[in-house]
Design a protein around this motif. Structure first.
Motif, mmCIF file in Angstrom:
data_model
loop_
_atom_site.group_PDB
_atom_site.id
_atom_site.type_symbol
_atom_site.label_atom_id
_atom_site.label_comp_id
_atom_site.label_asym_id
_atom_site.label_seq_id
_atom_site.Cartn_x
_atom_site.Cartn_y
_atom_site.Cartn_z
ATOM 1 N N TYR A 294 -2.226 -12.967 26.840
ATOM 2 C CA TYR A 294 -1.114 -12.315 27.535
ATOM 3 C C TYR A 294 -1.620 -11.544 28.759
ATOM 4 O O TYR A 294 -1.087 -11.683 29.866
ATOM 5 N N LYS A 298 -1.164 -12.401 32.879
ATOM 6 C CA LYS A 298 -0.643 -11.445 33.863
ATOM 7 C C LYS A 298 -1.641 -11.251 35.001
ATOM 8 O O LYS A 298 -1.257 -11.150 36.170
ATOM 9 N N GLU A 602 8.356 -13.845 32.512
ATOM 10 C CA GLU A 602 7.264 -13.470 31.627
ATOM 11 C C GLU A 602 6.636 -14.718 31.021
ATOM 12 O O GLU A 602 7.247 -15.782 30.952
#
Length: 680
Positions: A294, A298, A602
């Motif tokens: 994750y 990002k 996302e």
């Protein structure tokens, strides 16, 4: 005020001896030298402590208990916070402190007590704004203490690496406390230097002195490596330190957003450390792998051109061989190539090329066809003899169509990994002597490059492909980048030819989209297209594009607006899942328009693909086909019949490619018996 002026005002050695030392005995509770590592100063009255500036933190604990219940509590606290949660808790004494302490300032000590009113309500206490000079003095004092603690951390870690000795729990706790103090000093420095009244020069001090990098290197990474080398005896302390450092970096991510990119990558690294030391509970290991992925995703969104982050994602992809190959290859041909990935990718390739491991290289838990694909690329990367490449490549091509039909929707992602790795091989994985990657350096504006490319292809009509003659026999060794690129081109577009045969299969659209984007970008760099144009199955590509045209498809709009990137449909994200996989590759810069990734979804939302995504993906493919047809070189589009077709020049190229064909197809009867698990 300049940086030099601020630096000149840093305290001298004599001033450092006069700095306050508060709660030093609480920090090092024992004065017994035997309880601390060699060289560790344990006495609060020793000269080493007189150089440390420790502000008054009356409620702060400087010793981390190794009690299992407390560690379990911290672990639960870490697990319960989802990735990206800025509310990861920590002890109030550690993270809920005032942003900047002004205890040494006489002005700030002048506190006016509140006056009680008849009603019992107290007036708001009077405060005095801090001046820039006071803030500079505070930053100087914080930096001085930080340097002293940093020096002590470096000395202890270096000493333990050079002369490793068994440490007691109290000694580990003391070292952890010292590194925690260093992190707190960095936290105070960042907050003070970014105070609202700070000048621009003061705000730039953190960059000038590379404070984020120093904090990670000396405050976290070096100590984590020491703990890792002492495993399994240091496991409890390593877990404690990881949780503490994770909470501190999360706090910095919220309070010091100027270094957001650095903090996000640090959080990914910490989660990866936590994943790596989990060898008992595989469920927990998967959780921390997801947390690390994750944060790295990002980080990749913020720095798509940095190959180092793609390398991190490749490490997390284990044991998925195909995904590892994709991310390693992307790290090598990103805009900012990460050359260390060349060593890491050998950890994937060597077991497949080692004759001693031949019996174990195919796993019953992983599709054999994908292992064959990775093995073929291993031969190209390491430049083995041609037969070592031909054998697995032909077996892969023979089983690819069957594999794509079995896994169904999973081929949307796997297909992109396959074609993207093939195109990375055409770039020779960014080797030092690679020819094509250098052609994509220093690119100008896309409109300018298009005009030059149109003119070039109109003036140069020779039916040739550079270095195609080097792949004529099976008994030679791939000795240079030109040969590697030629064999890679042959393999890549033979693979594409098989995929294009699956007409009407929407699961092949993502990889066809990537292939069309690659061809269009290569056409804008004529030197690169000259290495591949004969291998491209132009006739098959035209047939595939025609199958995408429906009766209600507005081809006139697509062709007339070919200069503008296709607009996104309502309620559908502008970016397709494969756009993120292409983003950052050295050739994809020519494809996506400026600002294309300014608003992105996302990571967990990208993997959710609704049926409606097929509409914009189809429009993209047709738009790219129209752009290629505008070169009047390989494809032609007839507006009246609304069909694409291969040009006569493309047919001549197909004849040339057929004369240098080394990969054979149609070997299913020979290899079906060897095919193991085909599922994902």
């Amino acid at each position: 005020m300049s940086t030099r002026e601020i630096s000149d005002r840093m305290p001298s050695g004599e001033t450092l001896h006069a700095l306050r030392i508060t709660n030093a005995k609480d920090f090092y509770r024992s004065t017994d030298h035997e309880k601390h590592p060699p060289g560790f100063v344990a006495s609060a009255n020793s000269p080493g402590f007189k150089e440390l500036r420790l502000r008054n933190r009356a409620s702060q604990e400087y010793e981390i208990s190794s009690n299992a219940a407390q560690r379990s509590s911290r672990g639960h606290e870490f697990d319960s916070s989802p990735p990206g949660n800025d509310n990861i808790t920590a002890k109030p004494s550690n993270v809920q402190r005032q942003s900047v302490e002004y205890a040494h300032s006489s002005t700030m000590r002048d506190v006016h007590p509140p006056t009680a009113q008849p009603s019992g309500i107290f007036l708001q206490p009077e405060t005095h704004p801090i001046t820039e000079d006071q803030l500079i003095n505070e930053v100087r004092a914080i930096y001085a203490g930080l340097v002293m603690v940093e020096k002590k951390c470096i000395e202890i870690v270096k000493q333990q690496n050079e002369k490793p000795e068994e440490l007691t729990d109290l000694q580990w706790q003391a070292i952890i406390a010292l590194h925690r103090t260093l992190l707190h000093e960095h936290h105070d420095f960042f907050l003070a230097s970014n105070h609202p009244v700070a000048s621009e020069t003061l705000k730039e001090l953190a960059r000038t002195y590379t404070m984020p990098a120093r904090m990670w290197r000396y405050g976290i990474h070096s100590f984590l490596e020491l703990l890792r080398k002492r495993l399994p005896f240091s496991l409890e302390h390593m877990l404690t330190f990881i949780y503490m450092a994770y909470a501190m970096i999360t706090l910095l991510l919220e309070s010091v957003p100027a270094f957001e990119e650095t903090w996000i990558e640090c959080l990914g690294d910490l989660a990866r450390y936590r994943m790596a030391i989990e060898e008992v509970d595989m469920h927990d290991r998967e959780i921390y792998t997801g947390v690390a992925r994750y944060w790295y995703t990002k980080a990749a969104d913020l720095n798509p051109d940095v190959g180092r982050i793609q390398h991190h994602l490749a490490v997390l992809a284990r044991p998925n061989q195909l995904q590892q190959l994709f991310y390693y290859s992307k790290a090598l041909i990103s805009v900012q190539s990460f050359t260390n990935a060349r060593d890491s990718i050998l950890l994937l390739f060597n077991p497949l090329l080692d004759p001693a491991r031949a019996a174990n290289k195919y796993s019953k838990y992983y599709p054999r066809v994908l292992t064959l694909f990775v093995e073929a690329h291993a031969a190209l990367f390491t430049r083995h003899d041609v037969s070592t490449f031909i054998t697995p490549a032909e077996q892969f091509l023979d089983q690819l169509d069957k594999h794509a039909g079995i896994i169904g929707p999973l081929f949307r992602e796997q297909g992109v990994y396959i074609v993207a790795a093939n195109y990375a091989a055409i770039f020779d994985f960014g080797h030092d002597d690679a020819i094509i990657p250098s052609m994509f350096n220093g690119l100008s504006q896309r409109s300018e490059m298009l005009d030059k490319a149109y003119k070039y292809w109109q003036e140069n009509t020779a039916c040739i492909q550079t270095d195609i003659a080097c792949r004529t026999t099976h008994d030679q060794t791939i000795s240079n980048s030109r040969q590697a690129a030629s064999f890679a081109s042959h393999f890549a577009f033979t693979t594409l030819d098989i995929i294009l045969e699956r007409l009407g299969d929407n699961n092949t659209l993502p990889c066809v989209h990537v292939s069309l984007a690659f061809l269009w970008c290569a056409a804008m760099v004529p030197g690169s297209m000259s290495y591949i144009q004969a291998d491209v199955p132009w006739a098959r590509l035209a047939t595939f594009l025609n199958a995408l045209i429906r009766p209600d498809t507005d081809m006139s709009e697509i062709v007339e607006n070919e200069e503008e990137f296709p607009a996104h449909e309502a309620d559908v994200s502008w970016q397709l899942p494969e756009d993120f996989l292409m983003h950052g590759l050295c050739w994809s810069r020519l494809y996506h328009p400026p600002g294309f990734f300014s608003e992105i979804a996302e990571d967990d939302e990208r993997s959710i693909e609704l049926p409606s995504v097929a509409v914009p993906r189809t429009r993209r493919c047709l738009w790219l086909g129209a752009r290629l047809a505008k070169f009047n070189r390989w494809l032609d589009y007839n507006a009246e019949s609304r069909t694409f077709s291969a040009t006569a020049f493309a047919n001549d190229l197909a004849v040339l490619s057929g004369q240098h064909q080394v990969l054979r197809r149609g070997l299913s009867g020979q290899h079906d018996a060897d095919t193991s698990m085909e599922g994902a």
